[in-house]
Motif scaffolding. Sequence first.
Motif, short mmCIF file in Angstrom:
data_model
loop_
_atom_site.label_atom_id
_atom_site.label_comp_id
_atom_site.label_asym_id
_atom_site.label_seq_id
_atom_site.Cartn_x
_atom_site.Cartn_y
_atom_site.Cartn_z
N SER A 65 -6.97 21.40 -14.40
CA SER A 65 -7.23 22.84 -14.78
C SER A 65 -8.42 22.75 -14.98
CB SER A 65 -7.21 22.41 -16.74
OG SER A 65 -7.63 21.51 -17.02
N ASN A 66 -8.26 24.44 -15.52
CA ASN A 66 -10.31 25.06 -15.52
C ASN A 66 -10.89 23.98 -16.56
OD1 ASN A 66 -9.44 26.88 -13.47
ND2 ASN A 66 -8.89 28.34 -15.45
N GLU A 67 -10.35 23.56 -18.10
CA GLU A 67 -10.92 23.05 -18.68
C GLU A 67 -11.39 22.11 -18.49
OE1 GLU A 67 -10.14 20.16 -22.71
OE2 GLU A 67 -9.40 22.37 -22.19
N GLU A 68 -10.85 20.52 -17.19
CA GLU A 68 -11.24 19.36 -16.40
C GLU A 68 -12.43 20.06 -15.41
OE1 GLU A 68 -7.12 16.95 -16.65
OE2 GLU A 68 -7.38 18.49 -14.93
N LEU A 69 -12.59 21.28 -15.12
CA LEU A 69 -13.45 21.42 -13.44
C LEU A 69 -14.57 21.67 -14.22
CD1 LEU A 69 -11.55 23.45 -11.55
CD2 LEU A 69 -12.24 22.02 -10.80
N LEU A 70 -14.54 22.95 -16.16
CA LEU A 70 -15.54 23.07 -16.51
C LEU A 70 -16.88 21.39 -17.16
CD1 LEU A 70 -15.00 25.88 -18.29
CD2 LEU A 70 -16.93 25.51 -16.90
N SER A 71 -15.63 20.57 -17.36
CA SER A 71 -16.12 19.25 -18.10
C SER A 71 -16.66 18.01 -17.27
CB SER A 71 -14.45 18.37 -19.36
OG SER A 71 -14.44 19.66 -19.91
N CYS A 72 -16.53 17.96 -16.07
CA CYS A 72 -17.14 17.81 -14.73
C CYS A 72 -18.54 18.10 -15.22
CB CYS A 72 -16.07 17.67 -13.65
SG CYS A 72 -16.27 15.98 -12.30
N GLU A 73 -18.30 19.15 -15.10
CA GLU A 73 -19.46 19.55 -15.21
C GLU A 73 -20.58 19.17 -14.96
OE1 GLU A 73 -20.55 22.15 -11.41
OE2 GLU A 73 -19.52 21.12 -11.09
N LEU A 74 -19.56 19.53 -16.83
CA LEU A 74 -20.89 18.77 -18.05
C LEU A 74 -21.31 17.75 -18.09
CD1 LEU A 74 -19.25 21.34 -20.78
CD2 LEU A 74 -22.09 21.52 -20.08
N ASP A 75 -20.14 17.11 -17.49
CA ASP A 75 -21.01 15.83 -16.74
C ASP A 75 -21.79 14.95 -16.55
OD1 ASP A 75 -19.63 12.86 -18.39
OD2 ASP A 75 -19.37 12.37 -16.19
N SER A 76 -21.90 15.80 -15.24
CA SER A 76 -22.89 15.92 -14.36
C SER A 76 -24.08 16.22 -14.93
CB SER A 76 -22.73 16.67 -13.51
OG SER A 76 -22.01 16.79 -12.18
N LEU A 77 -24.32 17.31 -16.36
CA LEU A 77 -25.12 17.93 -16.94
C LEU A 77 -25.79 16.20 -18.04
CD1 LEU A 77 -26.99 20.00 -18.00
CD2 LEU A 77 -25.74 20.29 -19.10
#
Length: 338
Positions: free
Chosen positions: A110-122
């Motif tokens: 989902s979009n939420e999972e994709l964005l959460s993964c980006e924030l995990d990288s951050l």
Amino acid sequence: MQKQSKVWGGNSAAAAASLVERVKSLDRSSELKKQYTPIVIQPHVVGAAQNRLISTLLECNSTQHGGSVFFQDRIPNSRGEYVDVLRFTIDQAIVRGEEKTVDGHISNRSNEELLSCELDSLTDFLIRREIIADRHADLYPLRPLERLKDIDDERPTLALVNRNVAPYLGMDSLGVHLHCYQKEGPIIKLWLAKRAPTKSHHANMLDPNVTKEAYEEAGVPSEWIRKANPKFSDLTHDPITINTSKADGSCMKHSIYYSCDLEVPRSWRPRAVDGEVEEFLSYTMNELEHELRYGTAVRPSMVAVLVDFMIRHGQLKMGNDDEEILRKAMRNERLSLF
């Protein structure tokens, strides 16, 4: 341990006597507004980054697609004015309807999972850059900030972000505080928790008893914290709302403090169970007011929370302070940057 109070604002009592002045000093948003850029997940504003941090954020690469997590853009706001913003690169792909790929493969997340993964990288990136010390066990929901007056959980969750990262993204900060007090006739004593020296923020400073894990942190019996208990008052319908920041101007955010009051037996003593509290100290209302006006033992944002407690219980000697002005100073709308 003996209670100690350092003088706030120098040695002049007059400089610290106004609680209105002290509470208002917590909100530096007018002064700092130009130093921040909105963070946008189309079509929502979700936070703000301090301008001096943006060049660092732009260096953060994604573990999903290898490119930058963020990019700078200029888009129109609700008034049709073009505003500089910071956006997620993967959000741009989502908005354009492009295929979501990870390592060359189409993702069914989902979009939420994709964005959460980006924030995990951050999160990993900010740890490497020593901007945050480590990961926190808690994840915060990243939600739209457009609704200035309604404070609720009805806003959609767009992603999840580590609690230690959230302040650097200007996300709402939520706190729930339980005021454990003892009453003997007109005399009220309030228990304050002295934070353990291992805490990353405001170590060794004083808080109201924390209710999120009231038993683990203070040994408060769970059966006491019930609406059916006449000694328990739920004041969460009237939170304190202040735009706060760190002393250096970083981490500006809308801080929302919910309060509950619990009258405890005079024989009861809180106990530090899980190590987050070094010790508990009992303050009479005279001692507490003196600390709030002149001291620095209480961490800054908690001055407002404790002043609010004293007002509710009719324990504050107003002097030159106007109660209505003071209440308004503790209930500000979120700063709008977009």
